[in-house]
Motif scaffolding. Structure first.
Motif, short mmCIF file in Angstrom:
data_model
loop_
_atom_site.label_atom_id
_atom_site.label_comp_id
_atom_site.label_asym_id
_atom_site.label_seq_id
_atom_site.Cartn_x
_atom_site.Cartn_y
_atom_site.Cartn_z
N ASN A 245 1.38 3.14 -3.53
CA ASN A 245 0.31 3.93 -4.16
C ASN A 245 0.16 3.65 -5.65
OD1 ASN A 245 -0.50 5.23 -1.80
ND2 ASN A 245 1.11 6.76 -2.01
N LYS B 239 -6.98 -0.80 -8.53
CA LYS B 239 -6.60 -0.30 -7.21
C LYS B 239 -7.41 -0.94 -6.08
CE LYS B 239 -5.27 4.15 -5.40
NZ LYS B 239 -5.20 5.56 -5.70
N ARG C 193 0.81 -1.22 0.00
CA ARG C 193 0.00 0.00 0.00
C ARG C 193 0.84 1.26 0.00
NH1 ARG C 193 -0.83 -2.33 4.86
NH2 ARG C 193 0.12 -1.31 6.63
N HIS C 194 2.05 1.20 0.53
CA HIS C 194 2.92 2.37 0.57
C HIS C 194 3.39 2.80 -0.82
CE1 HIS C 194 5.55 -1.13 0.74
NE2 HIS C 194 6.47 -0.37 0.19
#
Length: 184
Positions: A83, A104, A80-81
């Motif tokens: 993006n 996403k 998730r970091h």
């Protein structure tokens, strides 16, 4: 004798006091992984080298295999970091690979499969034997494409050899079900 007893008491006291030290461990993450796999990152895409429970499990139904052993939500949580807007994940085995694109939110988009030298479906084997007597299959490739987990297009490329002669057949899986074989 007195010295021996004192030495034994000192050794025991040292052993007991040494056993009382506290060792602090780092936090460990525990997760459920029914399938062991190796993850390799290549730019913005990720590759999983799958290990099958039995021979042919992955190439028999790659999409079902992916759904059974891959949790996209956990994967997105892990990266998730970064993006990303979408994720391209490749599942590879000795026989071939499945490429799956996820958006996403983790919804499955485009998929493509490519497997070589797999066991052909029984109806296709029978049809090849019936229509090409005397020819031996040297190699084959199955290629599939689709959207949202559904295969739209699937074909086989089969190389046959008879002595010094060889020919390549391209068989659409839908046409094979109707007993129509095309050759190149």
């Amino acid at each position: 004798m007195k010295t021996l007893i004192i030495c034994i008491v000192l050794v025991l006291a040292a052993g007991v006091s040494r056993a009382q030290e506290i060792t602090e461990l780092k936090e460990a993450k525990v997760g459920f992984a029914p399938l062991s796999s190796e993850v390799v990152r290549d730019g913005n895409s990720y590759a999983f080298n799958v290990k099958e429970s039995y021979m042919g499990e992955f190439e028999a139904n790659p999409i079902a295999f992916m759904e059974a052993y891959f949790d996209i939500d956990n994967f997105i949580d892990e990266v998730r970091h970064e993006n990303y807007d979408s994720y391209e994940v490749t599942f590879s085995s000795k026989k071939g690979q499945l490429k799956a694109d996820f958006d996403k939110e983790g919804n499955l988009g485009a998929i493509s499969e490519r497997f070589k030298n797999i066991v052909l479906p029984a109806s296709l084997r029978e049809q090849l034997y019936r229509d090409h007597k005397g020819w031996a299959m040297v190699k084959n490739v199955r290629v599939s494409r689709g959207e949202n987990g559904l295969i739209d297009k699937e074909f086989y490329r089969i190389k046959l050899r008879n002595g010094s002669k060889s020919k390549t057949l391209k068989i659409n899986s839908m046409a094979a079900e109707r007993n129509e074989v095309a050759s190149n």
